[in-house]
Motif scaffolding. Structure first.
Motif, PDB file in Angstrom:
ATOM      1  N   ARG A 176      -8.551   2.032  -1.121  1.00 42.30           N
ATOM      2  CA  ARG A 176      -9.786   1.844  -1.898  1.00 42.30           C
ATOM      3  C   ARG A 176     -10.113   3.089  -2.721  1.00 42.30           C
ATOM      4  O   ARG A 176     -10.482   2.994  -3.896  1.00 42.30           O
ATOM      5  N   TYR A 177      -9.985   4.259  -2.119  1.00 44.68           N
ATOM      6  CA  TYR A 177     -10.297   5.509  -2.828  1.00 44.68           C
ATOM      7  C   TYR A 177      -9.341   5.726  -4.000  1.00 44.68           C
ATOM      8  O   TYR A 177      -9.758   6.022  -5.120  1.00 44.68           O
ATOM      9  N   ASN A 178      -8.036   5.595  -3.725  1.00 45.88           N
ATOM     10  CA  ASN A 178      -7.047   5.831  -4.776  1.00 45.88           C
ATOM     11  C   ASN A 178      -7.185   4.827  -5.909  1.00 45.88           C
ATOM     12  O   ASN A 178      -7.077   5.181  -7.093  1.00 45.88           O
ATOM     13  N   LEU A 179      -7.452   3.581  -5.558  1.00 48.00           N
ATOM     14  CA  LEU A 179      -7.629   2.552  -6.579  1.00 48.00           C
ATOM     15  C   LEU A 179      -8.872   2.834  -7.409  1.00 48.00           C
ATOM     16  O   LEU A 179      -8.856   2.716  -8.641  1.00 48.00           O
ATOM     17  N   GLY A 180      -9.948   3.248  -6.756  1.00 44.76           N
ATOM     18  CA  GLY A 180     -11.168   3.601  -7.494  1.00 44.76           C
ATOM     19  C   GLY A 180     -10.938   4.755  -8.446  1.00 44.76           C
ATOM     20  O   GLY A 180     -11.449   4.761  -9.573  1.00 44.76           O
ATOM     21  N   ARG A 181     -10.157   5.737  -8.010  1.00 48.18           N
ATOM     22  CA  ARG A 181      -9.858   6.884  -8.878  1.00 48.18           C
ATOM     23  C   ARG A 181      -9.039   6.446 -10.098  1.00 48.18           C
ATOM     24  O   ARG A 181      -9.263   6.933 -11.215  1.00 48.18           O
ATOM     25  N   LYS A 190       0.299  -2.183  -7.173  1.00 49.33           N
ATOM     26  CA  LYS A 190       0.691  -2.317  -5.764  1.00 49.33           C
ATOM     27  C   LYS A 190      -0.540  -2.337  -4.859  1.00 49.33           C
ATOM     28  O   LYS A 190      -0.603  -3.110  -3.896  1.00 49.33           O
ATOM     29  N   TYR A 191      -1.516  -1.480  -5.153  1.00 48.97           N
ATOM     30  CA  TYR A 191      -2.746  -1.459  -4.355  1.00 48.97           C
ATOM     31  C   TYR A 191      -3.481  -2.800  -4.442  1.00 48.97           C
ATOM     32  O   TYR A 191      -4.014  -3.294  -3.448  1.00 48.97           O
ATOM     33  N   GLU A 192      -3.532  -3.365  -5.647  1.00 51.62           N
ATOM     34  CA  GLU A 192      -4.209  -4.653  -5.805  1.00 51.62           C
ATOM     35  C   GLU A 192      -3.479  -5.751  -5.028  1.00 51.62           C
ATOM     36  O   GLU A 192      -4.120  -6.631  -4.430  1.00 51.62           O
ATOM     37  N   LEU A 193      -2.147  -5.696  -5.011  1.00 54.35           N
ATOM     38  CA  LEU A 193      -1.376  -6.662  -4.217  1.00 54.35           C
ATOM     39  C   LEU A 193      -1.655  -6.479  -2.725  1.00 54.35           C
ATOM     40  O   LEU A 193      -1.734  -7.457  -1.977  1.00 54.35           O
ATOM     41  N   ALA A 243       0.829  -1.210   0.000  1.00 55.09           N
ATOM     42  CA  ALA A 243       0.000   0.000   0.000  1.00 55.09           C
ATOM     43  C   ALA A 243       0.864   1.261   0.000  1.00 55.09           C
ATOM     44  O   ALA A 243       0.589   2.221  -0.737  1.00 55.09           O
ATOM     45  N   LEU A 244       1.917   1.265   0.818  1.00 54.13           N
ATOM     46  CA  LEU A 244       2.807   2.426   0.853  1.00 54.13           C
ATOM     47  C   LEU A 244       3.556   2.583  -0.467  1.00 54.13           C
ATOM     48  O   LEU A 244       3.760   3.703  -0.953  1.00 54.13           O
ATOM     49  N   MET A 245       3.952   1.466  -1.077  1.00 53.71           N
ATOM     50  CA  MET A 245       4.595   1.538  -2.387  1.00 53.71           C
ATOM     51  C   MET A 245       3.629   2.132  -3.415  1.00 53.71           C
ATOM     52  O   MET A 245       4.010   2.964  -4.252  1.00 53.71           O
ATOM     53  N   GLY A 246       2.377   1.719  -3.340  1.00 52.54           N
ATOM     54  CA  GLY A 246       1.361   2.285  -4.226  1.00 52.54           C
ATOM     55  C   GLY A 246       1.202   3.776  -4.008  1.00 52.54           C
ATOM     56  O   GLY A 246       1.095   4.552  -4.969  1.00 52.54           O
ATOM     57  N   ASP A 290      -3.339  -9.277  -0.213  1.00 57.29           N
ATOM     58  CA  ASP A 290      -2.669  -9.684   1.014  1.00 57.29           C
ATOM     59  C   ASP A 290      -3.495  -9.332   2.253  1.00 57.29           C
ATOM     60  O   ASP A 290      -2.976  -9.272   3.370  1.00 57.29           O
ATOM     61  N   GLN A 291      -4.791  -9.048   2.037  1.00 56.88           N
ATOM     62  CA  GLN A 291      -5.754  -8.788   3.124  1.00 56.88           C
ATOM     63  C   GLN A 291      -5.508  -7.476   3.858  1.00 56.88           C
ATOM     64  O   GLN A 291      -5.905  -7.329   5.017  1.00 56.88           O
ATOM     65  N   TYR A 292      -4.852  -6.510   3.203  1.00 58.05           N
ATOM     66  CA  TYR A 292      -4.674  -5.205   3.829  1.00 58.05           C
ATOM     67  C   TYR A 292      -5.832  -4.306   3.419  1.00 58.05           C
ATOM     68  O   TYR A 292      -6.100  -4.146   2.231  1.00 58.05           O
TER      69      TYR A 292
END
Length: 200
Positions: free
Chosen positions: A188-193, A173-176, A132-135, A180-182
């Motif tokens: 979620r917001y950034n991925l949706g955008r 990275k967000y999908e990973l 998540a931080l890498m994303g 990994d259950q994080y």
């Protein structure tokens, strides 16, 4: 039996009002416990990590790094210490160094030191949080309006195609992280955008 009694005393001591300061802060008690343990086992990496975590909560980032440096000198593949060092560089606005440490944390995840296999050991972090931080690094680096690492306009990628490529890396990275259950509302917001921008 004696060991379990000591454990109970420590737990009660941390929440006892006698050990809180005027701001209702338990940090002095935690620090006292850590100092006693440090006298007995100064070269135990998880203990150095707990010192680093305490300083993270107090935003004492310089001291936080000192303890992380020691933990990693004792155990170079210690996932929790590598992850926390990645967070340190994230906090101090050094995204390139942050990414390197987080990537090393993920890469070394299956090569943990022997002490992490001990029965009482419990990791405080997850690969999902590292992903998540890498994303975040790729996401915010690509978005000048939301960039979190300060005024680095000279380094912001202006070309839209390159910017979208960074978003796609953030998406991966967000999908990973989610795999990994994080869970995080920010992820979620950034991925949706990103999904929305992909459809434009």
């Amino acid at each position: 039996q004696a060991a379990s009694t000591e454990t109970v005393r420590i737990a009660l001591g941390v929440i006892s009002p006698r050990f809180k300061d005027e701001a209702d802060n338990t940090s002095p008690a935690v620090l006292s416990v850590l100092k006693v343990l440090n006298e007995k086992a100064p070269d135990y990496p998880p203990l150095q990590l707990q010192f680093a975590r305490l300083n993270e909560t107090q935003k004492n980032y310089r001291v936080m790094k000192k303890y992380l440096d020691k933990a990693l000198s004792l155990a170079p593949t210690y996932f929790d210490a590598l992850h926390l060092m990645g967070k340190y560089y994230y906090y101090t606005k050094e995204p390139v160094q942050s990414y390197k440490m987080l990537k090393k944390a993920v890469d070394d995840y299956d090569n943990q030191p022997d002490f992490t296999r001990e029965e009482f050991y419990q990791s405080m972090e997850s690969r999902g949080h590292s992903y998540a931080l890498m994303g975040n690094i790729f996401y915010y680096y690509s978005d000048k309006g939301n960039y979190r690492f300060g005024d680095m306009d000279d380094e912001i990628i202006e070309d839209d195609l390159e910017k979208m490529e960074n978003y796609h890396i953030a998406k991966e990275k967000y999908e990973l992280a989610l795999e990994d259950q994080y869970e995080s509302s920010e992820v979620r917001y950034n991925l949706g955008r990103i999904y929305y921008m992909d459809r434009l």
